[in-house]
Scaffold this motif. Structure first.
Motif, PDB file in Angstrom:
ATOM      1  N   ASN A 146     -10.809 -12.694  -7.627  1.00  0.00           N
ATOM      2  CA  ASN A 146      -9.845 -11.619  -7.886  1.00  0.00           C
ATOM      3  C   ASN A 146      -8.968 -11.770  -9.141  1.00  0.00           C
ATOM      4  O   ASN A 146      -8.085 -10.960  -9.367  1.00  0.00           O
ATOM      5  N   LEU A 191       1.153  -3.436  -6.113  1.00  0.00           N
ATOM      6  CA  LEU A 191      -0.113  -4.151  -6.114  1.00  0.00           C
ATOM      7  C   LEU A 191      -0.054  -5.327  -5.165  1.00  0.00           C
ATOM      8  O   LEU A 191       0.919  -6.089  -5.169  1.00  0.00           O
ATOM      9  N   LEU A 216      -2.715  -8.372  -4.193  1.00  0.00           N
ATOM     10  CA  LEU A 216      -4.026  -8.985  -4.320  1.00  0.00           C
ATOM     11  C   LEU A 216      -3.904 -10.459  -3.985  1.00  0.00           C
ATOM     12  O   LEU A 216      -2.951 -11.115  -4.403  1.00  0.00           O
ATOM     13  N   GLU A 233       0.825  -1.207   0.000  1.00  0.00           N
ATOM     14  CA  GLU A 233       0.000   0.000   0.000  1.00  0.00           C
ATOM     15  C   GLU A 233       0.855   1.251   0.000  1.00  0.00           C
ATOM     16  O   GLU A 233       0.632   2.173  -0.771  1.00  0.00           O
ATOM     17  N   LYS A 240      -4.458  -0.741 -15.103  1.00  0.00           N
ATOM     18  CA  LYS A 240      -4.669   0.620 -14.604  1.00  0.00           C
ATOM     19  C   LYS A 240      -3.354   1.248 -14.174  1.00  0.00           C
ATOM     20  O   LYS A 240      -3.158   2.450 -14.238  1.00  0.00           O
ATOM     21  N   LYS A 241      -2.483   0.432 -13.685  1.00  0.00           N
ATOM     22  CA  LYS A 241      -1.288   0.924 -13.037  1.00  0.00           C
ATOM     23  C   LYS A 241      -0.179   1.308 -14.004  1.00  0.00           C
ATOM     24  O   LYS A 241       0.687   2.111 -13.669  1.00  0.00           O
ATOM     25  N   GLU A 282      -6.258  -4.316 -12.500  1.00  0.00           N
ATOM     26  CA  GLU A 282      -5.462  -3.423 -11.651  1.00  0.00           C
ATOM     27  C   GLU A 282      -4.082  -3.182 -12.250  1.00  0.00           C
ATOM     28  O   GLU A 282      -3.545  -2.085 -12.189  1.00  0.00           O
ATOM     29  N   SER A 306      -3.555  11.067  -9.528  1.00  0.00           N
ATOM     30  CA  SER A 306      -3.426   9.988  -8.554  1.00  0.00           C
ATOM     31  C   SER A 306      -3.323  10.494  -7.116  1.00  0.00           C
ATOM     32  O   SER A 306      -2.568  11.414  -6.807  1.00  0.00           O
ATOM     33  N   ASN A 308       2.883   1.743  -3.315  1.00  0.00           N
ATOM     34  CA  ASN A 308       2.109   1.682  -4.548  1.00  0.00           C
ATOM     35  C   ASN A 308       2.378   0.384  -5.306  1.00  0.00           C
ATOM     36  O   ASN A 308       2.481   0.368  -6.522  1.00  0.00           O
ATOM     37  N   ASN A 338      -9.769  -9.083 -11.700  1.00  0.00           N
ATOM     38  CA  ASN A 338      -9.395  -7.853 -11.011  1.00  0.00           C
ATOM     39  C   ASN A 338      -7.878  -7.624 -11.019  1.00  0.00           C
ATOM     40  O   ASN A 338      -7.394  -6.509 -11.200  1.00  0.00           O
TER      41      ASN A 338
END
Lengths: 161, 495
Positions: free
Chosen positions: A123, A112, A114, A107, A133-134, A130, B110, A110, A126
């Motif tokens: 997931n 990921l 999951l 977290e 998106k990143k 994700e 962001s 940054n 997902n």
């Protein structure tokens, strides 16, 4: 003899009293104390590893006990190139703790994190969404600004404008 | 992963939680229960400390850092789940939830690119805060950037405070003859040494007023104003009728700071001011200090003589994971005003601040990526100055292309929002704006008899000079000694 020296910040994570400091003290000073004081009084320790063509110098940050009540500052995680997550093989609770430390690190940095299951599909989609998106954001992050460190004046000298 | 988990579970060495031993432990704890622990409370952390520090604001973290390096056992608590208290740097979602502003708009980018200071301030490169950072070696945790430029408002114009002799010559702040007088004034200030009477040139600055000093160099009122407000960082005009020495020493600090990094006398930590309290908290922790965030301090407890002896806190119990009341004891309680009963503090007025997001640098600042604008109070019919701070992705505090400008001043009227207008109108188009009015407090007593050592709230200025004075005073009240910030680099191999 050696080629380039590359510097990396490395942080230790894991529940209190699982042996994080012991691990570092063994690596840096090749010592072991049965009753290691909770975290050594140093800002961070450094130790190098010689590779074939270069030297990697680690700046190793210990938690300094701030993990005890889950009060690590974001500064601790920031800019870390690697994290060692430590748990005590004889303490199952510390293994559960390790999982949550991985999550906290992900977290803050940054990264990921999951938990997925191929068996029940949890997931999975997902995960890829994700990642997708990143991708552009990650490229932006590498352009982040660098600052300078400040050092004390070597001698008293002043002149004006 | 689950395989591994099972293996650990099956390992014979793994201690199985056993109800009986659990109960025995509880009984033992009862036996060891300290006599000072109030009914209905468990012991908080190690129970007994030399100092309990409340709030993880900058001043509190510097205090706990200094005290723990001196060998005191420190417990440091904060009611929030983040470091920094009022001087935290927030990401977008925390900022929007703090101001109850709904979801942040997409165009701001962001969440993680944001570290927005609730109280923005710049650090004088050679001022007291830098000395504290160096003295404690907290500098090794932080990286800084120079602030690009400093400006002052004169007759509704934003003008650069000259940073070089060339700039002074071309500045439209002064006419050509005034520039020469300004130059000879600065040469005098530069050579002035309080311990060397040959530099005094027949002026006794411990008696002579600042106004008389300016006048003796033939400087006009407009020049007094920008030197006093934008360079000496005087907050109003009271200094003009006081002995000149303190103001002159501030001007010397400004000039030395300017010389150190060139562009402006100010520096700022990457990722926001929040890094400062975090850095000092780490200093405290590596010297044995204990930190607990998310610890809701219910009360500071006092004995019959009215002296503080401990705190009662609602926290997560680490064993059960449930909230419970716990107590810790200490010989002193240090903290920001929000943790103490109202009888221990008194109001010093209000500060109004407006945090604004822009998609452009401030107009008339030569596209500076970061800058300060000081509007001397008298320029806009006020007693107190209005401050504007602007930061960008240069400091990693906002996303690329976004700028954050914060306007602040001390409240003088019943319409605080209106008092910011002279600053807000310098910003150009504003994308988002968050206003707040904060009540400011100072300690009602010195803490010697009630053992409550309280810091003052942060002021409305855009620098830390007054806050450092408050910290030095707090340190002296707590330890009875002045803080020695001298560093002998020859004795400190780390430097």
């Amino acid at each position: 003899m050696s080629g380039s020296v590359r510097h990396f910040k490395l942080v230790l994570l894991g529940d209190t009293a699982v042996g994080k400091s012991c691990l570092v003290v063994r690596f840096v000073r090749d010592e072991f104390f049965e009753f290691q004081e909770p975290t050594i009084g140093a800002a961070f320790l450094t130790q190098s590893v010689q590779l074939d063509s270069s030297v990697v110098k680690f700046e190793i940050w210990d938690t300094a006990g701030q993990e005890r009540y889950r009060s690590l500052a974001p500064m601790y995680y920031r800019g870390a190139s690697a994290a060692i997550v430590v748990f005590d093989l004889s303490n199952k609770e510390s293994y559960n703790g390790a999982k949550s430390w991985v999550k906290a690190y992900a977290e803050e940095n940054n990264i990921l994190y999951l938990e997925t299951s191929a068996k029940n599909a949890a997931n999975v989609k997902n995960l890829f969404v994700e990642i997708a998106k990143k991708l552009p954001q990650q490229a932006m992050q590498q352009e982040r600004e660098q600052g300078f460190t400040i050092s004390p004046p070597k001698q008293e000298k002043k002149s004006c404008c | 992963m689950s395989d591994f988990e099972e293996k650990i579970g099956d390992a014979p060495a793994a201690p199985e939680p056993n109800e009986d031993t659990g109960k025995e432990q509880e009984k033992e704890e009862d036996k060891d229960r300290p006599s000072w622990l109030p009914e209905g409370c468990n012991q908080l952390a190690d129970g007994e400390y030399d100092a309990i520090v409340l709030g993880t604001g900058l001043k509190e973290c510097i205090m706990s850092g200094l005290l723990s390096t001196q060998g005191l056992k420190v417990l440091h608590l904060d009611r929030y789940n983040y470091y920094g208290a009022d001087c935290a740097s927030l990401n977008l979602s925390n900022l929007y939830s703090k101001f109850q502003a709904g979801d942040p708009p997409q165009y701001l980018g962001s969440n993680r690119d944001y570290n927005v200071d609730l109280i923005p301030k710049f650090i004088m490169a050679c001022g007291n805060l830098t000395k504290m950072l160096l003295h404690t070696k907290v500098t090794r945790y932080l990286e800084f950037k120079s602030i690009d430029a400093s400006f002052v408002v004169q007759k509704n114009k934003v003008l650069k405070v000259p940073a070089t002799p060339q700039e002074a010559l071309s500045s439209s702040l002064m006419g050509i003859f005034e520039k020469r007088r300004f130059r000879s004034f600065l040469i005098y200030i530069n050579e002035y040494n309080p311990s060397d009477p040959t530099t005094f040139k027949d002026k006794d600055l411990s008696v002579m007023t600042m106004r008389d000093l300016y006048t003796s160099f033939g400087l006009c009122d407009a020049t007094h104003e920008f030197i006093s407000h934008a360079m000496c960082l005087e907050l109003d005009n009271d200094h003009l009728t006081s002995p000149a020495l303190p103001t002159v020493l501030r001007l010397q600090t400004y000039c030395t700071s300017l010389e150190t990094y060139g562009k402006s006398p100010y520096i700022y930590p990457m990722y926001g001011l929040g890094g400062l309290p975090e850095g000092f908290s780490r200093l405290c922790a590596i010297h044995g200090g204990t930190f607990m965030l998310n610890a809701d301090v219910k009360e500071v407890m006092f004995d019959e003589d009215g002296a503080a002896w401990g705190v009662k806190v609602d926290v997560d119990d680490m064993q059960t994971g449930k909230r419970e009341l716990q107590c810790a004891k200490a010989t002193m309680v240090i903290g920001d005003p929000s943790y103490f009963p109202s009888s221990k503090i008194r109001s010093t007025g209000q500060v109004v601040r407006s945090i604004c997001f822009l998609n452009h640098p401030l107009p008339n600042t030569n596209n500076s990526e970061s800058c300060q604008i000081i509007i001397p109070g008298p320029q806009v019919g006020r007693k107190n100055d209005v401050f504007v701070c602007c930061l960008s992705s240069q400091q990693n505090v906002v996303a690329k292309g976004i700028y954050v400008a914060i306007v602040s001043t001390k409240v003088e009227t019943s319409d605080p929002a209106k008092e910011l207008v002279p600053g807000l109108r310098l910003l150009g188009q504003i994308l988002q704006r968050f206003d707040s009015v904060s009540e400011c407090y100072e300690p009602a007593g010195d803490g010697l008899s009630d053992r409550c050592f309280i810091s003052s709230s942060f002021d409305g200025t855009s620098h830390f000079e007054a806050d450092c004075d408050d910290l030095l005073s707090l340190y002296k009240r707590v330890t009875g000694e002045d803080l020695d910030m001298n560093i002998d680099t020859s004795l400190e191999p780390d430097y």
